[in-house]
Design an enzyme around this catalytic site. Structure first.
Site, PDB file in Angstrom:
ATOM      1  N   ARG A   9       0.843  -1.213   0.000  1.00 28.86           N
ATOM      2  CA  ARG A   9       0.000   0.000   0.000  1.00 28.86           C
ATOM      3  C   ARG A   9       0.873   1.255   0.000  1.00 28.86           C
ATOM      4  NH1 ARG A   9      -1.409   1.939   4.772  1.00 28.86           N
ATOM      5  NH2 ARG A   9      -1.997  -0.064   5.659  1.00 28.86           N
ATOM      6  N   TYR A  62     -17.583  16.609 -14.946  1.00 25.87           N
ATOM      7  CA  TYR A  62     -17.960  15.189 -14.956  1.00 25.87           C
ATOM      8  C   TYR A  62     -18.946  14.944 -13.803  1.00 25.87           C
ATOM      9  CZ  TYR A  62     -17.540  10.285 -13.711  1.00 25.87           C
ATOM     10  OH  TYR A  62     -17.831   8.999 -13.355  1.00 25.87           O
ATOM     11  N   ASP A 134      -8.421  18.829 -14.227  1.00 19.24           N
ATOM     12  CA  ASP A 134      -8.728  17.444 -14.602  1.00 19.24           C
ATOM     13  C   ASP A 134      -8.409  17.339 -16.096  1.00 19.24           C
ATOM     14  OD1 ASP A 134      -9.862  15.065 -15.456  1.00 19.24           O
ATOM     15  OD2 ASP A 134     -11.524  15.168 -14.036  1.00 19.24           O
ATOM     16  N   LYS A 159      -9.066   6.076 -18.678  1.00 15.45           N
ATOM     17  CA  LYS A 159      -9.422   6.576 -20.006  1.00 15.45           C
ATOM     18  C   LYS A 159      -8.207   6.526 -20.954  1.00 15.45           C
ATOM     19  CE  LYS A 159     -13.276   6.917 -17.975  1.00 15.45           C
ATOM     20  NZ  LYS A 159     -13.400   7.729 -16.810  1.00 15.45           N
TER      21      LYS A 159
HETATM   22  C1  LIG Z   1     -13.219  13.840 -16.652  1.00 13.09           C
HETATM   23  C2  LIG Z   1     -13.293  12.715 -15.672  1.00 13.09           C
HETATM   24  N1  LIG Z   1     -12.707  12.847 -14.468  1.00 13.09           N
HETATM   25  C3  LIG Z   1     -12.763  11.857 -13.543  1.00 13.09           C
HETATM   26  C4  LIG Z   1     -13.437  10.687 -13.787  1.00 13.09           C
HETATM   27  C5  LIG Z   1     -13.512   9.609 -12.722  1.00 13.09           C
HETATM   28  O1  LIG Z   1     -12.647   8.571 -13.019  1.00 13.09           O
HETATM   29  P1  LIG Z   1     -12.860   7.032 -12.578  1.00 13.09           P
HETATM   30  O2  LIG Z   1     -14.054   6.530 -13.313  1.00 13.09           O
HETATM   31  O3  LIG Z   1     -11.577   6.386 -13.005  1.00 13.09           O
HETATM   32  O4  LIG Z   1     -13.046   7.018 -11.117  1.00 13.09           O
HETATM   33  C6  LIG Z   1     -14.046  10.502 -15.028  1.00 13.09           C
HETATM   34  C7  LIG Z   1     -14.776   9.245 -15.315  1.00 13.09           C
HETATM   35  O5  LIG Z   1     -15.484   9.142 -16.297  1.00 13.09           O
HETATM   36  C8  LIG Z   1     -13.980  11.548 -15.993  1.00 13.09           C
HETATM   37  O6  LIG Z   1     -14.567  11.427 -17.192  1.00 13.09           O
END
Ligand SMILES: Cc1ncc(COP(=O)(O)O)c(C=O)c1O
Length: 341
Positions: A9, A62, A134, A159
């Site tokens: 961890r 998001y 982000d 992604k």
């Molecule tokens: C722009 C964006 N940020 C954060 C996230 C969250 O990521 P995760 O699904 O890996 O927890 C997503 C998920 O779709 C996203 O599209």
């Protein structure tokens, strides 16, 4: 112990390799890997904010980010205001004495809005706040927020970084080594870490990030232009289109416009749902950023958590994650789905 690793961890060699790679890609002092994008976001906010602090979030973030702030962090005294980050005077007006972070997403999910990272960094720093970007939609191949003045880049590595829809992961990259140290403490104390195999999957994905992103951009650009001329489509959202309000800023701060395209179906929600159910190459699924093309209805799927909130999305909205297949096959698929929608 001599190897420097005592417990997985706290750290393991594969995760260290990934974290070193992530820091290098973004030109940061430190990279930290997490079990998911949401785990990265939660650990980041709870390390950088305290009860009573205020965060500015994008008006079309998001859905999961919005839910984290509105349903979870709000219960621990972290307040937020949703603002259109393309409107810089509105961002300035929303800053409070307690504003600790501006949370930016660019391009945004799902409307592909663009925010000017350098301008937001200036507003944040004037107020002794920090700017988080982000960067999931762009990936570090197309945009490096720290070089533009941001303090933190955050990712869902699920992604484009992973790129094959076979792993869930998150990452944070910071320019300040002291903040990196604080985050490493939280990362270990909270424990929302990826296992070694998931770390390896993301590292393996990163080996082809450049070629994948080039192809995503080329395909998405062609799909967006084709959609713009179709009568079943009311509006196309893609920063590469000259009419997109963020086109010039995106051209300045990105090395390509990315693989995500959204559009409003002229026939409303029914038509949007029909299109989503008729594609055959574009698979109906929530995720994005993998080599295969995906289609989804944000209002009922990824952004259902924004219903009846200021971030609610239009019922006629369709989102495409344009993959790396032959672009003629993609356009043929959309043509048969849109004709008669
Ligand atoms: C722009 C964006 N940020 C954060 C996230 C969250 O990521 P995760 O699904 O890996 O927890 C997503 C998920 O779709 C996203 O599209």
């Amino acid at each position: 112990m001599r190897s420097g690793y005592e417990y997985s961890r706290t750290g393991n060699p594969t995760r260290t390799a990934l974290e070193t790679c992530l820091a290098a890609l973004d030109g940061g002092a430190r990279g930290l890997a997490f079990a998911s994008g949401m785990a990265a976001e939660d650990t980041l906010v709870r390390t950088m904010c305290r009860p009573g602090d205020h965060v500015i979030i994008p008006a079309d973030a998001y859905g999961g980010t919005y839910r984290l702030f509105s349903a979870v962090l709000s219960q621990w005294g972290i307040e937020h205001t949703a603002v259109d980050l393309g409107d810089l005077p509105a961002v300035r007006a929303a800053m409070q004495r307690s504003t600790r972070l501006i949370w930016c997403e660019t391009p945004t999910n799902p409307l592909l809005s663009i925010a000017d990272v350098a301008a937001l960094a200036e507003i944040a720093h004037e107020a002794r706040a920090r700017l988080v970007v982000d960067n999931t939609f762009a990936s570090p191949y197309l945009q490096r927020p720290l070089a533009l003045g941001a303090d933190v880049a955050v990712y869902s590595t699920t992604k484009y970084l992973g790129g094959h829809s076979d792993v869930v992961g998150g990452a944070v990259v910071v320019s300040d080594p002291d903040l990196g140290q604080e985050l490493a403490y939280s990362q270990n104390a909270v424990g929302a870490v990826p296992g070694a195999f998931d770390s390896w999957l993301v590292l393996r994905g990163i080996k082809t990030l450049g070629v994948r992103m080039e192809r995503h951009c080329a395909n998405a650009g062609k799909v967006a232009s084709w959609l713009s001329g179709h009568p079943a489509v009311e509006t196309v959202f893609y920063p590469g289109l000259p009419g997109h309000p963020g086109h010039d800023v995106a051209g300045r701060q990105m090395d390509g416009y990315g693989g995500m395209v959204s559009f409003l179906a002229s026939g409303g929600e029914r038509a949007a749902l029909k299109i989503c159910s008729r594609t055959q190459v574009f698979i109906l699924a929530e995720s994005l950023g993998g080599v295969e093309s995906l289609i989804e209805h944000p209002g009922r799927m990824t952004h259902a958590s924004t219903a009846n909130s200021p971030l609610q999305v239009a019922a006629s909205l369709v989102r495409l994650s344009v993959g790396i297949e032959d672009v003629d096959d993609l356009i043929d698929d959309l043509r048969q789905a849109l004709d008669g929608a």
